[in-house]
Scaffold this motif. Structure first.
Motif, PDB file in Angstrom:
ATOM      1  N   UNK A  12     -21.206  32.131  22.653  1.00 50.78           N
ATOM      2  CA  UNK A  12     -20.851  32.526  21.286  1.00 50.78           C
ATOM      3  C   UNK A  12     -19.346  32.725  21.146  1.00 50.78           C
ATOM      4  N   UNK A  13     -18.732  33.388  22.126  1.00 52.40           N
ATOM      5  CA  UNK A  13     -17.290  33.636  22.071  1.00 52.40           C
ATOM      6  C   UNK A  13     -16.508  32.334  22.238  1.00 52.40           C
ATOM      7  N   UNK A  14     -16.963  31.434  23.109  1.00 51.40           N
ATOM      8  CA  UNK A  14     -16.292  30.141  23.255  1.00 51.40           C
ATOM      9  C   UNK A  14     -16.285  29.382  21.933  1.00 51.40           C
ATOM     10  N   UNK A  15     -17.421  29.381  21.243  1.00 51.51           N
ATOM     11  CA  UNK A  15     -17.499  28.724  19.939  1.00 51.51           C
ATOM     12  C   UNK A  15     -16.596  29.432  18.926  1.00 51.51           C
ATOM     13  N   UNK A  16     -16.581  30.744  18.981  1.00 50.79           N
ATOM     14  CA  UNK A  16     -15.739  31.561  18.103  1.00 50.79           C
ATOM     15  C   UNK A  16     -14.263  31.200  18.282  1.00 50.79           C
ATOM     16  N   UNK A  17     -13.802  31.111  19.535  1.00 48.93           N
ATOM     17  CA  UNK A  17     -12.402  30.776  19.800  1.00 48.93           C
ATOM     18  C   UNK A  17     -12.097  29.342  19.394  1.00 48.93           C
ATOM     19  N   UNK A  18     -13.055  28.433  19.575  1.00 48.18           N
ATOM     20  CA  UNK A  18     -12.851  27.058  19.144  1.00 48.18           C
ATOM     21  C   UNK A  18     -12.662  26.948  17.643  1.00 48.18           C
ATOM     22  N   UNK A  19     -13.460  27.697  16.892  1.00 48.30           N
ATOM     23  CA  UNK A  19     -13.332  27.705  15.429  1.00 48.30           C
ATOM     24  C   UNK A  19     -12.001  28.317  14.998  1.00 48.30           C
ATOM     25  N   UNK A  71      -9.235  26.419  12.727  1.00 49.08           N
ATOM     26  CA  UNK A  71      -8.781  26.974  11.451  1.00 49.08           C
ATOM     27  C   UNK A  71      -7.262  27.102  11.407  1.00 49.08           C
ATOM     28  N   UNK A  72      -6.642  27.457  12.543  1.00 50.66           N
ATOM     29  CA  UNK A  72      -5.173  27.534  12.568  1.00 50.66           C
ATOM     30  C   UNK A  72      -4.572  26.154  12.347  1.00 50.66           C
ATOM     31  N   UNK A  73      -5.157  25.141  13.002  1.00 51.27           N
ATOM     32  CA  UNK A  73      -4.666  23.770  12.835  1.00 51.27           C
ATOM     33  C   UNK A  73      -4.827  23.296  11.393  1.00 51.27           C
ATOM     34  N   UNK A  74      -5.894  23.768  10.729  1.00 51.39           N
ATOM     35  CA  UNK A  74      -6.162  23.342   9.351  1.00 51.39           C
ATOM     36  C   UNK A  74      -5.473  24.235   8.320  1.00 51.39           C
ATOM     37  N   UNK A  75      -4.840  25.321   8.768  1.00 51.04           N
ATOM     38  CA  UNK A  75      -4.165  26.223   7.841  1.00 51.04           C
ATOM     39  C   UNK A  75      -5.095  27.145   7.076  1.00 51.04           C
ATOM     40  N   UNK A  76      -6.287  27.386   7.605  1.00 55.21           N
ATOM     41  CA  UNK A  76      -7.273  28.220   6.909  1.00 55.21           C
ATOM     42  C   UNK A  76      -7.611  29.496   7.672  1.00 55.21           C
ATOM     43  N   UNK A  77      -6.824  29.833   8.691  1.00 54.96           N
ATOM     44  CA  UNK A  77      -7.161  30.969   9.546  1.00 54.96           C
ATOM     45  C   UNK A  77      -7.189  32.276   8.766  1.00 54.96           C
ATOM     46  N   UNK A  78      -6.160  32.568   8.004  1.00 54.09           N
ATOM     47  CA  UNK A  78      -6.098  33.838   7.275  1.00 54.09           C
ATOM     48  C   UNK A  78      -7.242  33.958   6.276  1.00 54.09           C
ATOM     49  N   UNK A  79      -7.590  32.861   5.626  1.00 55.59           N
ATOM     50  CA  UNK A  79      -8.698  32.899   4.674  1.00 55.59           C
ATOM     51  C   UNK A  79     -10.009  33.207   5.386  1.00 55.59           C
ATOM     52  N   UNK A  80     -10.254  32.522   6.499  1.00 54.31           N
ATOM     53  CA  UNK A  80     -11.487  32.758   7.249  1.00 54.31           C
ATOM     54  C   UNK A  80     -11.493  34.133   7.905  1.00 54.31           C
ATOM     55  N   UNK A  81     -10.329  34.606   8.305  1.00 57.78           N
ATOM     56  CA  UNK A  81     -10.247  35.944   8.896  1.00 57.78           C
ATOM     57  C   UNK A  81     -10.657  37.001   7.875  1.00 57.78           C
ATOM     58  N   UNK A  82     -10.120  36.905   6.663  1.00 59.64           N
ATOM     59  CA  UNK A  82     -10.481  37.856   5.612  1.00 59.64           C
ATOM     60  C   UNK A  82     -11.967  37.755   5.267  1.00 59.64           C
TER      61      UNK A  82
END
Length: 516
Positions: free
Chosen positions: A442-449, A453-464
């Motif tokens: 689960x954590x490996x998949x979590x880190x992969x996502x 998301x950082x590469x796609x520029x959506x990390x902050x949105x998904x984090x919130x």
């Protein structure tokens, strides 16, 4: 860039002379960074402070970042044997502490005598990664990734450690000898760090003595920490150069950033000292202790003098913008006491590349099956569960579904919740093995996502979105902490004090007037 306007932002300098010396040091530091020494970290994409990259382990192996490092206990991943790992678990990297093998004198430990037969990897029998067949990177340090605080002080030549036999002093030279002989090309050395003794004595029975644990670092202790860490880091870097190993050196915890400028200058500028691959940041005290050592970034008052803000260089309060930008291409290792995915996301958003997953084993020990995901939309009106408390036999005794519907790990493909709940309540070790397999997957998949998301520029949105979807933490599940099989006796006194009840009740009890 000027040292005074960048590194000192938000701080007060005690004198103009000090500022002038540090401005000169920064000028020399910038000039040194422009030289030809290549970085071990290739940054691929960045969103705010969060970033993805590839950390070069050796000439053929890279570690994709951000990445979760799996800690070991006496060289083994908790609850997993090497053959289980090779068949069913993808381990990105492992963290190994020498104190696990130094119960008596270091030269009498089994690992020491094994040096003539093989290296550390052979000793702990870690097989290649299941995903690509390459060696699992090993991070080797004097202490564990989340070390239990000691009541003994360090010295210039010794570091206090906690072994299964109790406290003892480990000679820095012994540790450096081990780094030369037990590692291979996929071993990264994490230089030891000097931390102050901020815990109460183990025999503290009065509130007055216990209050010593709430003390702060004094000026003399701060200077001693800087001097000692410089001594240890330089020695580690020089030893590692002989065998070509990478070294991660500490940013000193609890010491305001600008006080460390001379220390960083020596590490990064001295032509006789090899350049480190990166920096580690840890916390001052253990979460087992009742110490408020984890202030959030918003709680740190940057308007106050630096001596009132010792938390500025703790794992989740350090602002990397306070460091020279030329240091941005060095890998950043978080050795703080993270407790779950929420703090992992906070650490990634601060700019950390490597994080230690002690919280994974803690959740497994507590009988929790993680069910969170990152970047997925939830069904309106339904709050998804961050994890499952598998001790709840009444709830899961007839549940024939897997932990998570879309999980492809061995535990979810081959077994059901009812079976694991039965094993757990019967205290069968297989229960914790299946939980650990699932939780690491689960954590490996979590880190992969997170990387995607950082590469796609959506990390902050998904984090919130994650914080809104999962308002509860793993520790809020009401799990039976201490009912697992791995509670160690050496943790009890430090964890709860002399009057605290033991985590595991003794199976032997005194007869009551011979009536039982």
């Amino acid at each position: 860039m000027q040292f005074g306007t960048h590194l000192f932002s938000g701080f007060r300098c005690s004198s103009v002379a000090k500022s002038s010396r540090l401005i000169i040091a920064q000028t020399r530091l910038n000039r040194w960074f422009s030289m030809t020494r290549s970085s071990k970290l290739e940054i691929k994409s960045q969103e705010g402070s969060a970033r993805t990259g590839a950390f070069k382990i050796n000439h053929e192996s890279y570690l994709q970042t951000p990445c979760m490092i799996i800690p070991t206990s006496r060289g083994a991943v908790p609850h997993l044997t090497p053959d289980v790992i090779n068949k069913h678990v993808d381990i990105p990297a492992l963290y190994v502490g020498m104190e696990d093998f130094a119960d008596h004198k270091a030269e009498q430990s089994p690992l020491y005598s094994f040096r003539e037969k093989g290296n550390l990897r052979d000793f702990i029998r870690i097989l290649p990664r299941a995903s690509d067949g390459k060696d699992v990177p090993l991070f080797f340090s004097a202490r564990r990734s989340n070390p239990i605080p000691t009541s003994q002080a360090n010295s210039d030549s010794n570091i206090a450690i906690v072994t299964n036999d109790g406290f003892r002093q480990l000679k820095i030279e012994e540790f450096l000898d081990f780094t030369e002989s037990v590692g291979d090309s996929s071993t990264i050395i994490v230089a030891p760090v000097d931390t102050p003794t901020l815990i109460a004595p183990t025999n503290a029975s009065s509130p007055d003595l216990a209050d010593r644990a709430k003390g702060k670092i004094g000026g003399n202790r701060m200077r001693k920490m800087i001097s000692r860490n410089e001594l240890w880091s330089v020695a580690t870097l020089k030893r590692a150069e002989k065998t070509g190993k990478s070294v991660i050196v500490p940013i000193i915890p609890g010491v305001p950033v600008y006080h460390q400028a001379m220390y960083l200058e020596r590490i990064m500028m001295d032509s006789d000292v090899p350049r480190p691959a990166g920096f580690s940041v840890l916390d001052l005290a253990s979460p087992f202790l009742d110490i408020n050592h984890r202030l959030s970034r918003d709680e740190v008052d940057r308007s106050k003098p630096d001596r009132e803000n010792p938390q500025l260089t703790l794992s989740l309060t350090l602002d990397f913008s306070l460091l020279p930008p030329e240091m941005s291409n060095s890998v950043r290792l978080n050795l703080g006491y993270l407790t779950g995915p929420h703090e992992v996301l906070e650490a990634v958003s601060l700019g950390y590349d490597l994080l230690c997953g002690d919280w994974i084993a803690n959740a497994t020990d507590a009988g929790i099956a993680m069910t969170f995901s990152f970047g997925e939309s939830s069904i309106e009106g339904i709050i998804p569960e961050i994890g499952l408390n598998m001790w709840d036999t009444e709830k899961y005794c007839t549940d024939m579904t897997s932990f998570k519907d879309d999980c492809k790990c061995y535990a979810c493909v081959k077994h059901q919740k009812a079976y694991v709940a039965h094993l757990l309540n019967a205290k069968e070790m297989l229960a914790w093995t299946l939980l650990q397999i699932h939780n690491i997957a689960t954590v490996n998949l979590f880190m992969g996502k997170i990387r995607e998301s950082i590469a796609a520029g959506t990390f902050e949105m998904y984090k919130n979105r994650f914080f809104n979807q999962y308002p509860d933490t793993l520790s809020s599940l009401g799990s039976e902490i201490g009912q697992g099989l791995r509670v160690r006796g050496y943790q009890v006194k430090l964890a709860g004090g002399p009057t605290e009840k033991k985590l595991n009740e003794s199976p032997y009890k005194q007869f009551d007037d011979c009536k039982e």
